[in-house]
Design an enzyme around this catalytic site. Structure first.
Site, mmCIF file in Angstrom:
data_model
loop_
_atom_site.group_PDB
_atom_site.id
_atom_site.type_symbol
_atom_site.label_atom_id
_atom_site.label_comp_id
_atom_site.label_asym_id
_atom_site.label_seq_id
_atom_site.Cartn_x
_atom_site.Cartn_y
_atom_site.Cartn_z
ATOM 1 N N GLU A 442 0.845 -1.214 0.000
ATOM 2 C CA GLU A 442 0.000 0.000 0.000
ATOM 3 C C GLU A 442 0.877 1.260 0.000
ATOM 4 O O GLU A 442 0.526 2.285 0.561
ATOM 5 C CB GLU A 442 -0.946 -0.053 1.215
HETATM 6 C C1 LIG Z 1 2.729 -9.739 0.781
HETATM 7 C C2 LIG Z 1 2.418 -8.711 -0.240
HETATM 8 C C3 LIG Z 1 1.086 -8.422 -0.531
HETATM 9 C C4 LIG Z 1 0.787 -7.483 -1.518
HETATM 10 N N1 LIG Z 1 -0.535 -7.266 -1.870
HETATM 11 C C5 LIG Z 1 -0.799 -6.546 -2.985
HETATM 12 C C6 LIG Z 1 -2.126 -6.492 -3.537
HETATM 13 O O1 LIG Z 1 -3.073 -7.056 -2.981
HETATM 14 N N2 LIG Z 1 -2.315 -5.820 -4.697
HETATM 15 C C7 LIG Z 1 -1.302 -5.196 -5.346
HETATM 16 O O2 LIG Z 1 -1.540 -4.630 -6.394
HETATM 17 N N3 LIG Z 1 -0.041 -5.205 -4.852
HETATM 18 C C8 LIG Z 1 0.227 -5.871 -3.700
HETATM 19 N N4 LIG Z 1 1.510 -5.918 -3.205
HETATM 20 C C9 LIG Z 1 2.562 -5.175 -3.877
HETATM 21 C C10 LIG Z 1 3.055 -3.988 -3.059
HETATM 22 O O3 LIG Z 1 2.100 -2.971 -3.048
HETATM 23 C C11 LIG Z 1 4.405 -3.556 -3.663
HETATM 24 O O4 LIG Z 1 5.348 -4.554 -3.303
HETATM 25 C C12 LIG Z 1 4.849 -2.199 -3.165
HETATM 26 O O5 LIG Z 1 4.026 -1.182 -3.673
HETATM 27 C C13 LIG Z 1 6.300 -1.889 -3.549
HETATM 28 O O6 LIG Z 1 6.541 -2.147 -4.905
HETATM 29 P P1 LIG Z 1 7.783 -3.061 -5.330
HETATM 30 O O7 LIG Z 1 7.718 -4.305 -4.511
HETATM 31 O O8 LIG Z 1 7.779 -3.208 -6.786
HETATM 32 O O9 LIG Z 1 9.043 -2.282 -4.853
HETATM 33 P P2 LIG Z 1 9.818 -1.052 -5.676
HETATM 34 O O10 LIG Z 1 8.765 -0.156 -6.181
HETATM 35 O O11 LIG Z 1 10.709 -1.734 -6.640
HETATM 36 O O12 LIG Z 1 10.595 -0.416 -4.513
HETATM 37 C C14 LIG Z 1 11.906 -0.840 -4.080
HETATM 38 C C15 LIG Z 1 12.481 0.242 -3.165
HETATM 39 O O13 LIG Z 1 12.603 1.467 -3.900
HETATM 40 C C16 LIG Z 1 11.930 2.509 -3.232
HETATM 41 N N5 LIG Z 1 11.330 3.421 -4.209
HETATM 42 C C17 LIG Z 1 10.702 3.116 -5.367
HETATM 43 N N6 LIG Z 1 10.277 4.239 -5.964
HETATM 44 C C18 LIG Z 1 10.616 5.269 -5.159
HETATM 45 C C19 LIG Z 1 10.451 6.675 -5.213
HETATM 46 N N7 LIG Z 1 9.796 7.280 -6.201
HETATM 47 N N8 LIG Z 1 10.948 7.428 -4.190
HETATM 48 C C20 LIG Z 1 11.601 6.859 -3.158
HETATM 49 N N9 LIG Z 1 11.794 5.535 -3.062
HETATM 50 C C21 LIG Z 1 11.298 4.750 -4.039
HETATM 51 C C22 LIG Z 1 10.878 1.828 -2.377
HETATM 52 O O14 LIG Z 1 10.497 2.627 -1.255
HETATM 53 C C23 LIG Z 1 11.590 0.545 -1.969
HETATM 54 O O15 LIG Z 1 12.386 0.789 -0.838
HETATM 55 C C24 LIG Z 1 1.836 -6.810 -2.186
HETATM 56 C C25 LIG Z 1 3.170 -7.091 -1.864
HETATM 57 C C26 LIG Z 1 3.464 -8.040 -0.927
HETATM 58 C C27 LIG Z 1 4.920 -8.366 -0.669
#
Ligand SMILES: Cc1cc2nc3c(=O)[nH]c(=O)nc-3n(C[C@H](O)[C@H](O)[C@H](O)COP(=O)(O)OP(=O)(O)OC[C@H]3O[C@@H](n4cnc5c(N)ncnc54)[C@H](O)[C@@H]3O)c2cc1C
Length: 600
Positions: A442
């Site tokens: 989220e």
């Molecule tokens: C158990 C679990 C349940 C989930 N449930 C859902 C769900 O029901 N529906 C759904 O759609 N998604 C879901 N997600 C996905 C979740 O919302 C994403 O994992 C999350 O938004 C982060 O995206 P990412 O994993 O691609 O990380 P990335 O976006 O790749 O982020 C990696 C790092 O980079 C940082 N970062 C990235 N962009 C920026 C920026 N602009 N400024 C500063 N820092 C940045 C982040 O803070 C993080 O530290 C779930 C994930 C998990 C693990």
């Protein structure tokens, strides 16, 4: 072993004294939320949390959800039955529209109930939590036909909802979504693509799942302006509401995770067998905008996961510390023989920290919940706007700060247990593992902090942030001139912390335009600073009310004295961090960027 007990006295204090339940109960449409009704709801919720959800939490973690060979998913023993009871008792539609079968209660009343679910079994509650988000999106943006066909079943809980945003290349950056939606000429679309990390994307609780999916139509512009929102049911629904053919969306695997093992996190394939039938929600290319409208709610709920987990970890640590005998407590006359570890000063430090942070995050969240209700229902337009501005500022703080604090609280929960904290059977490790996801999904803490710095502070040149800081300052001045010496000391500490916050707001506003990278380097510390000071604000109010109650001989003396002691501990031991964080923001943010990427 520790059993969860809902902290009803504390919840009712925060609801009534800090969040203003009586005032919220007077808002149009909330007349049913009388003190007696609310007390009865909380008592029933407490029983369900303690007797049904809490006993399943550990076993559910050990068993986990499993994907079977046919692609279906089996949730851990007892979860399906608990879900049946949950919806039969009407818990799913607490805040939802009575015309759709909901109970129309204020967010403020649903908030402690939600806290109990998260404390007792967060992996279970993720399913209703995601359904709430899907209901809200559909209610806001769906057609009358879509609403009539899907919403009553979703509010009832006989169908659940999911949010399908994330794809392998599109996490924080949803502009990168690639799932395709091809118009079929009959008003429907066929969807093709893969979504990952979908919470309760497949399960065995109900006979249908309503997926809300972000995708692009063929003519969509690149980036954020080309994303649309679609409704894709697992089983198509006939016009009379009966279940039709299986749709082309399938769970191809479940993730193996650090925590929340009972909650199935699915990889969903759309359109491998000809296309998944989907229905546009609202207008094409406005999907992200709709998501943002409903994000406040989901982010608030994840913040409440932080409060719930902190409370549960605290209760478990206290129970263990009373039982575990180890060593003689230093400096106690009675310490002739080894005694329970709760007598060691360092264990007290940890328990006080856990308790104070839990109370502070709870108070900040409940006060925000009351503002959500006022922003929706207050009869006066200006008041609605003022409350909405406060809510907009506080949502990233409730989400980001409560979830970060839960890391520390669940960490301390393990530490209080010593070696047994590292061993799964005590349950402390589960809270620590479960908590780890809440700063990530989220929107990560970094994303919340970007929102707080950019949209919520710099965009209005700090006007809302400064107005809230001025309110905190007013309380500090009031406390600093109080007859009670402990409150006077509290007031001086709160004034110093607020001055630090004000200096950080000024720095963010001054640097955002010309030095935006440094402003974003300061974003997470700025969010933590806000949380720290807001916690001191609400606990200061609590200490003031409790002191005046005690002076008037009103209420439960032991409870009120503990409330005051906890607030003073916060002011003396945790609130002073504010000045250090502010200094790091104003003096150190450029240095965060001192090294070039290749120097790491
Ligand atoms: C158990 C679990 C349940 C989930 N449930 C859902 C769900 O029901 N529906 C759904 O759609 N998604 C879901 N997600 C996905 C979740 O919302 C994403 O994992 C999350 O938004 C982060 O995206 P990412 O994993 O691609 O990380 P990335 O976006 O790749 O982020 C990696 C790092 O980079 C940082 N970062 C990235 N962009 C920026 C920026 N602009 N400024 C500063 N820092 C940045 C982040 O803070 C993080 O530290 C779930 C994930 C998990 C693990």
């Amino acid at each position: 072993m520790s059993t969860y007990h809902a902290p009803l006295k504390e919840m009712e204090f925060v609801l009534n004294e800090l969040a203003g339940l009586a005032q919220v109960g007077k808002l149009p449409g909330f007349e049913e939320a009388t003190p007696d009704t609310v007390a009865a709801i909380l008592e029933e919720a407490a029983k369900f949390a303690t007797n049904v959800l809490d006993p399943l939490n550990g076993p559910g973690d050990r068993e986990g959800s499993t994907r079977l060979a046919d692609g279906s998913v089996k949730t851990p023993a007892g979860f399906k039955d608990a879900y049946r009871q949950f919806i039969e008792n009407g818990w799913n539609g607490l805040t939802k529209n009575p015309d759709l079968g909901g109970q129309g209660l204020p967010q403020l009343v649903a908030t402690p109930v939600e806290e109990m679910w998260h404390s007792a079994n967060m992996a279970f509650d993720l399913c209703p939590l995601l359904t709430q988000g899907a209901i809200e999106a559909l209610e806001l943006c769906g057609t009358p036909e879509q609403k009539a066909l899907y919403l009553p079943r979703m509010v009832e809980g006989t169908w659940t909802g999911t949010m399908n945003l994330t794809e392998p290349q599109a996490g924080s950056d949803l502009a990168a979504v690639r799932t395709r939606a091809m118009p079929q000429g009959d008003g429907t679309y066929k969807l093709y693509g893969q979504k990952i990390f979908i919470t309760y994307g497949e399960h065995d609780y109900t006979d249908n799942i309503i997926h809300l999916v972000l995708a692009r139509t063929p003519t969509a512009p690149e980036g954020v302006k080309g994303i649309s929102l679609f409704l894709v049911p697992k089983f198509l629904v006939n016009a009379d509401g009966s279940i039709g053919a299986r749709n082309d969306v399938h769970c191809v695997s479940l993730e193996h995770k650090l925590g929340i093992h009972a909650s199935p996190t699915a990889v969903l394939a759309y359109g491998d067998n000809g296309g998944a039938t989907g229905y546009l929600i609202g207008q094409e290319n406005r999907g992200l905008e709709y998501m943002f409208i409903m994000m406040n709610q989901a982010r608030f709920s994840v913040g409440m996961e932080g409060v719930g987990l902190s409370e549960r970890a605290y209760q478990r640590a206290v129970a263990f510390a009373r039982e575990r005998v180890q060593g003689k407590a230093v400096g106690l006359d009675k310490a002739q023989a080894a005694g329970p570890i709760i007598e060691h000063p360092d264990i007290r430090r940890m328990l006080m920290t856990m308790r104070a942070y839990t109370e502070a995050t709870r108070a900040v969240a409940y006060v925000t919940a009351a503002a959500i209700d006022n922003a929706h229902r207050h009869p006066d337009l200006d008041a609605r706007k003022r409350h909405q501005a406060f809510v907009d500022l506080m949502i990233p703080i409730v989400k980001g700060w409560s979830t970060e604090i839960a890391q520390e609280v669940t960490y301390l929960g393990v530490q209080v247990h010593g070696g047994m904290g590292f061993i799964e059977e005590t349950g402390a490790a589960q809270h620590y593992r479960d908590a780890r996801i809440i700063t990530i999904y989220e929107g990560t803490t970094g994303i919340q902090a970007n929102d707080l710095v950019g949209r919520k502070t710099a965009r209005d040149a700090g006007a809302t942030a400064r107005a809230v800081a001025a309110d905190i300052d007013k309380l500090a001045a009031h406390l600093a001139s109080h007859a009670d010496s402990a409150l006077r000391a509290y007031g001086l500490r709160l004034a110093a912390a607020t001055a630090a916050l004000q200096s950080a707001i000024d720095w963010i506003v001054a640097n955002y335009a010309g030095n935006v990278r440094a402003a974003h380097a300061a974003a997470v510390p700025y969010l933590k600073l806000w949380g720290t000071v807001a916690g001191g604000w609400q606990l200061g109010r609590a200490a003031l009310i409790a002191t005046e109650r005690l002076a008037a001989n009103g209420g439960d003396g032991a409870f009120l004295r503990a409330k005051i002691a906890t607030a003073i501990f916060y002011a003396e031991c945790l609130l002073p961090q504010a000045e250090g964080i502010a200094q790091a923001i104003t003096e150190g943010s450029n240095t965060v960027l001192a090294l070039a990427a290749e120097q790491f």
